[in-house]
Design an enzyme around this catalytic site. Structure first.
Site, mmCIF file in Angstrom:
data_model
loop_
_atom_site.group_PDB
_atom_site.id
_atom_site.type_symbol
_atom_site.label_atom_id
_atom_site.label_comp_id
_atom_site.label_asym_id
_atom_site.label_seq_id
_atom_site.Cartn_x
_atom_site.Cartn_y
_atom_site.Cartn_z
ATOM 1 N N ASP A 242 11.414 4.497 -29.794
ATOM 2 C CA ASP A 242 11.316 3.639 -30.967
ATOM 3 C C ASP A 242 10.410 4.306 -32.003
ATOM 4 O O ASP A 242 9.893 5.403 -31.767
ATOM 5 C CB ASP A 242 10.826 2.250 -30.556
ATOM 6 N N PRO B 25 28.956 -6.204 -11.467
ATOM 7 C CA PRO B 25 28.194 -6.681 -12.623
ATOM 8 C C PRO B 25 26.823 -7.215 -12.247
ATOM 9 O O PRO B 25 26.614 -7.715 -11.145
ATOM 10 C CB PRO B 25 29.075 -7.773 -13.216
#
Length: 147
Positions: free
Chosen positions: A16, A59
């Site tokens: 970031d 999942p």
């Protein structure tokens, strides 16, 4: 239990504006490490596993992490991935991230071995194959490298 250790070099795109890894990037890494542990125990990649076992995948239904030490561009981390708990169709995945000798992150996932129900067309959990349960339960440590 089976443990897969994956070395990851932190890239510029993982970070970031503060120069540390943006936390969702870790979850991308963790997903790759989960796929890698199954590749290690089955000897085939996820696409081939889906075909062989008639599943749509595994999942994630729950996840979480504790972040202790940030990682920065150019550093190398090591992700230790294991499956400490296996149910009939669900399993828990543990990721312990080390920066050198220091524990940087502890994360978990709960996943479900899933297929499409032929009658309803809905996604449902199906039993994990015994050979995969056995392989994941066998004490072993493997090391891989990711970029």
């Amino acid at each position: 239990m089976f443990v897969n250790k994956t070395s990851v070099e932190i890239s510029w795109g993982d970070c970031d504006p503060a120069g540390i890894v943006y936390y969702p990037q870790y979850f991308r890494m963790f997903d790759s490490c989960t796929a890698a542990i199954f590749r290690m125990v089955t000897g085939i990649d996820k696409r081939a596993m889906i075909e062989r076992y008639g599943i749509v995948g595994f999942p994630m239904v729950d996840t979480g992490a504790r972040f202790y030490i940030p990682s920065r561009f150019g550093e190398e981390i090591q992700v230790h991935t294991s499956v400490p708990k296996i149910g009939r169709s669900s399993f828990e995945v543990s990721h312990r991230v080390f920066r050198g000798e220091d524990l940087a992150i502890e994360a978990f996932e709960k996943r479900v071995w899933s297929a499409i129900d032929q009658e309803s067309g809905r996604l449902r959990g199906i039993p994990l194959p015994p050979e995969i349960v056995s392989a994941l339960s066998t004490p072993s440590i493997h090391e891989g490298v990711s970029s």
